[in-house]
Design an enzyme around this catalytic site. Sequence first.
Site, short mmCIF file in Angstrom:
data_model
loop_
_atom_site.label_atom_id
_atom_site.label_comp_id
_atom_site.label_asym_id
_atom_site.label_seq_id
_atom_site.Cartn_x
_atom_site.Cartn_y
_atom_site.Cartn_z
N HIS A 158 35.09 47.96 42.31
CA HIS A 158 35.62 46.60 42.18
C HIS A 158 36.95 46.43 42.89
O HIS A 158 37.54 47.39 43.37
CB HIS A 158 35.71 46.19 40.72
CG HIS A 158 36.62 47.01 39.86
ND1 HIS A 158 37.99 47.04 40.01
CD2 HIS A 158 36.35 47.83 38.82
CE1 HIS A 158 38.52 47.82 39.11
NE2 HIS A 158 37.54 48.33 38.37
N CYS A 189 36.29 53.33 36.72
CA CYS A 189 35.69 52.64 37.88
C CYS A 189 36.35 53.10 39.17
O CYS A 189 37.27 53.92 39.16
CB CYS A 189 35.88 51.12 37.73
SG CYS A 189 34.91 50.41 36.39
#
Length: 168
Positions: A121, A143
């Site tokens: 992301h 992430c």
Amino acid sequence: MRTLSILFMVIFCCPLLANASSAQSLKDKVDLVVVNKSESRLSVMRDGKVIKSYLIAMGDVPNGHKLREGDQRTPQGRYTLDYKKSDSAFYKSIHISYPNEEDKLRADALGIRAGGMIMIHGENPRSPLPPKEAQKYNWTNGCIAVTNQEMDELWQMIDAGTPIEIWP
């Protein structure tokens, strides 16, 4: 006169052609994404060749494979980038198919939850740091983060179903 024409073409036209070729390669789809955790790098590949590489931020505990929900680790292994989310809390995101069957079996055997929702992301919108500075720190919950501009590039190059390998 002919020499001057050739010189003009070499000096002025070749860089333009190189930039056009580079821009086109970023628009073409990739067939593999490789993350090297020890180098904090994400590379996009096509036909076995690196197209582009990006500095990444990961979880606060980047060493080792993700075992449980909340351990701040980025998983290791082979997964699939299975869907895109355009309205992510961190700009755009591309979901990683963690946990796979092996991860689920390991978590079950240990009596823990494997976790999930691991993504590639963009930036943290609440960060006080400029995007390139923020990439020097591991700030995610496991992430893989890039800048928003880089996420736009990845968004164009990666289709759902693209494999991702995450190396130690």
